[in-house]
Write a protein that holds these residues in place. Structure first.
Motif, PDB file in Angstrom:
ATOM      1  N   VAL A 180      -9.012   5.060 -12.341  1.00  0.00           N
ATOM      2  CA  VAL A 180      -7.782   4.398 -11.908  1.00  0.00           C
ATOM      3  C   VAL A 180      -7.700   4.298 -10.387  1.00  0.00           C
ATOM      4  N   ILE A 181      -8.732   4.752  -9.672  1.00  0.00           N
ATOM      5  CA  ILE A 181      -8.715   4.678  -8.223  1.00  0.00           C
ATOM      6  C   ILE A 181      -8.924   3.235  -7.790  1.00  0.00           C
ATOM      7  N   SER A 182      -7.945   2.680  -7.161  1.00  0.00           N
ATOM      8  CA  SER A 182      -8.010   1.283  -6.749  1.00  0.00           C
ATOM      9  C   SER A 182      -8.125   1.188  -5.242  1.00  0.00           C
ATOM     10  N   ARG A 202      -4.102   3.108   1.067  1.00  0.00           N
ATOM     11  CA  ARG A 202      -2.852   3.797   1.370  1.00  0.00           C
ATOM     12  C   ARG A 202      -3.121   5.192   1.921  1.00  0.00           C
ATOM     13  N   TYR A 203      -4.085   5.882   1.331  1.00  0.00           N
ATOM     14  CA  TYR A 203      -4.416   7.234   1.800  1.00  0.00           C
ATOM     15  C   TYR A 203      -4.954   7.209   3.226  1.00  0.00           C
ATOM     16  N   GLY A 205       5.400  12.224  -2.608  1.00  0.00           N
ATOM     17  CA  GLY A 205       5.257  10.830  -2.220  1.00  0.00           C
ATOM     18  C   GLY A 205       4.062  10.530  -1.343  1.00  0.00           C
ATOM     19  N   GLU A 206       3.241  11.546  -1.030  1.00  0.00           N
ATOM     20  CA  GLU A 206       2.068  11.331  -0.185  1.00  0.00           C
ATOM     21  C   GLU A 206       0.802  11.749  -0.916  1.00  0.00           C
ATOM     22  N   LEU A 207      -0.284  11.029  -0.658  1.00  0.00           N
ATOM     23  CA  LEU A 207      -1.562  11.349  -1.267  1.00  0.00           C
ATOM     24  C   LEU A 207      -2.173  12.575  -0.603  1.00  0.00           C
ATOM     25  N   GLN A 208      -2.848  13.397  -1.406  1.00  0.00           N
ATOM     26  CA  GLN A 208      -3.486  14.612  -0.924  1.00  0.00           C
ATOM     27  C   GLN A 208      -4.903  14.691  -1.496  1.00  0.00           C
ATOM     28  N   LEU A 209      -5.857  15.057  -0.645  1.00  0.00           N
ATOM     29  CA  LEU A 209      -7.224  15.304  -1.091  1.00  0.00           C
ATOM     30  C   LEU A 209      -7.492  16.794  -0.949  1.00  0.00           C
ATOM     31  N   ASP A 210      -7.732  17.452  -2.068  1.00  0.00           N
ATOM     32  CA  ASP A 210      -7.867  18.909  -2.097  1.00  0.00           C
ATOM     33  C   ASP A 210      -9.339  19.290  -2.324  1.00  0.00           C
TER      34      ASP A 210
END
Length: 381
Positions: A5-7, A13-14, A325-330
């Motif tokens: 689903v990664i578009s 946006r990230y 409301g914000e994207l996070q990469l963990d």
């Protein structure tokens, strides 16, 4: 996020979120700097991120990316080519990495100070101390040591300078440094490379007989893979063939350790499933990028592309999420090295102790580069 689903919109946006919250003094992707107090300091972490931003510009010609990269690096480079906080005499290979951005910025903006900055950083390599076999020391404070990290930090810059400004005169030196690493640091039993090597056998973390560190750390192997790809891309003829063979040998050694469910790799590569080992973002993203890029430029057969794409999808599925409301990469190992303090002993336990963080450039930048490779594959321009 669910796999598949990664578009484009989500990744765009990230990236925008990170850039909007960043200044040269206090970038959102540099956790250590933000915790220690912001300020201008030339470093490899910003270099990784700005290089990725410039690649985005080359991909889609969005001038906003170029303006951001130029505005960021411009703050560091003075008109005479000197660079804020950079001292060649420190002989720190990490500080060469951000110099890669100067080639692009000089060509794109024509600013003479960027060309002068390139020469300044190259001057470091001209006098960088070396091991008996001819490899650069990783840092002045780490005498006689070769780290896989350092090959990525310095050799693609070195090669680009040779191609653009020196007629390729030192290509043999670059190739020899890679070949030495294969000779000294590769374990022939599994094809993996140890994180570091001490030519003097005096560091507390090394084996007193072999000079090698203890473990196969994922991100170090990733730095080495990217060093091979980005350097070979600039080479021709027999040197390119030799680096290509070395690189394919490395990838073929890594693939048996790729997690079948996620497509990622473990923090300590050969000890998957042993607690508390974990699937780590930055190294997996580096391999996603390196594999996809090398399949595109012919260092690997096209069939290998899917291994990199699977890693990219697995990272996004496991570690990219929305919080408040914000994207996070963990899932990003903050930092891991070997050195002069006993807690950095390079064992399995050491790599498990290092902090795991979000939105740090060592994970974000290679994920952006891998994203660009997907765009080139599926949406050619």
């Amino acid at each position: 996020m669910e796999e598949g689903v990664i578009s484009m919109e989500i990744l765009d946006r990230y990236i925008s979120q990170l850039l909007e919250n960043s200044t040269p003094e206090c970038p959102a992707w540099f956790k250590e700097k933000r915790e220690e107090g912001c300020g201008l300091k030339w470093n490899y972490i910003d270099g990784c991120m700005i290089k990725a931003v410039l690649e985005l510009y080359h991909m889609n010609q969005d001038t906003g990316y170029l303006e951001f990269a130029d505005g960021f690096i411009d703050r560091f480079v003075n008109e005479d080519g000197s660079i804020v906080s950079y001292r060649p005499e420190d002989y720190n290979l990490d500080n060469v990495n951000a110099g890669k951005t100067l080639f692009d910025l000089y060509h794109l903006t024509g600013k003479a100070k960027y060309r002068k900055g390139i020469d300044l950083i190259y001057s470091q390599l001209q006098t960088q101390p070396r091991t008996k076999g001819g490899n650069f020391w990783h840092k002045q404070i780490y005498p006689n040591q070769i780290w896989l990290d350092g090959l990525y930090m310095a050799l693609p810059f070195y090669m680009q300078y040779e191609v653009e400004y020196n007629g390729g005169k030192n290509c043999g030196d670059i190739l020899r440094q890679f070949c030495n690493v294969r000779e000294y640091m590769r374990d022939p039993r599994n094809g993996l490379y140890y994180h570091a090597y001490d030519d003097s056998r005096s560091a507390f973390w090394c084996d007193p007989v072999t000079g090698l560190s203890d473990s196969f750390w994922l991100r170090a192997l990733g730095w080495f893979a990217m060093a091979l790809v980005d350097t070979a891309e600039l080479m021709t003829g027999e040197p390119r063939k030799r680096l290509s063979a070395m690189y394919r040998e490395l990838i073929d050694a890594m693939l048996p350790y790729q997690d079948q469910a996620s497509g990622m790799w473990y923090q300590v590569v050969n000890r998957g499933g042993i607690e508390p080992n974990y699937l780590e973002t930055s190294g997996s993203a580096i391999f996603a990028y390196a594999i996809m890029k090398s399949a595109r430029i012919g260092l690997l057969p096209p069939s290998y592309f899917s291994f990199g794409e699977k890693a990219f999808d697995g990272i996004c599925s496991r570690y990219l999420s929305v919080e408040n409301g914000e994207l996070q990469l963990d899932g990003i190992c903050l930092v891991a090295g070997l050195g002069n303090v006993e807690r950095r002993e390079g064992t399995f336990d050491y790599y498990m102790r290092e902090p795991i963080v979000k939105n740090e450039a060592k994970g974000v930048a290679p994920l952006v580069l891998a994203y660009i490779e997907l765009l080139k594959k599926h949406e050619p321009v």
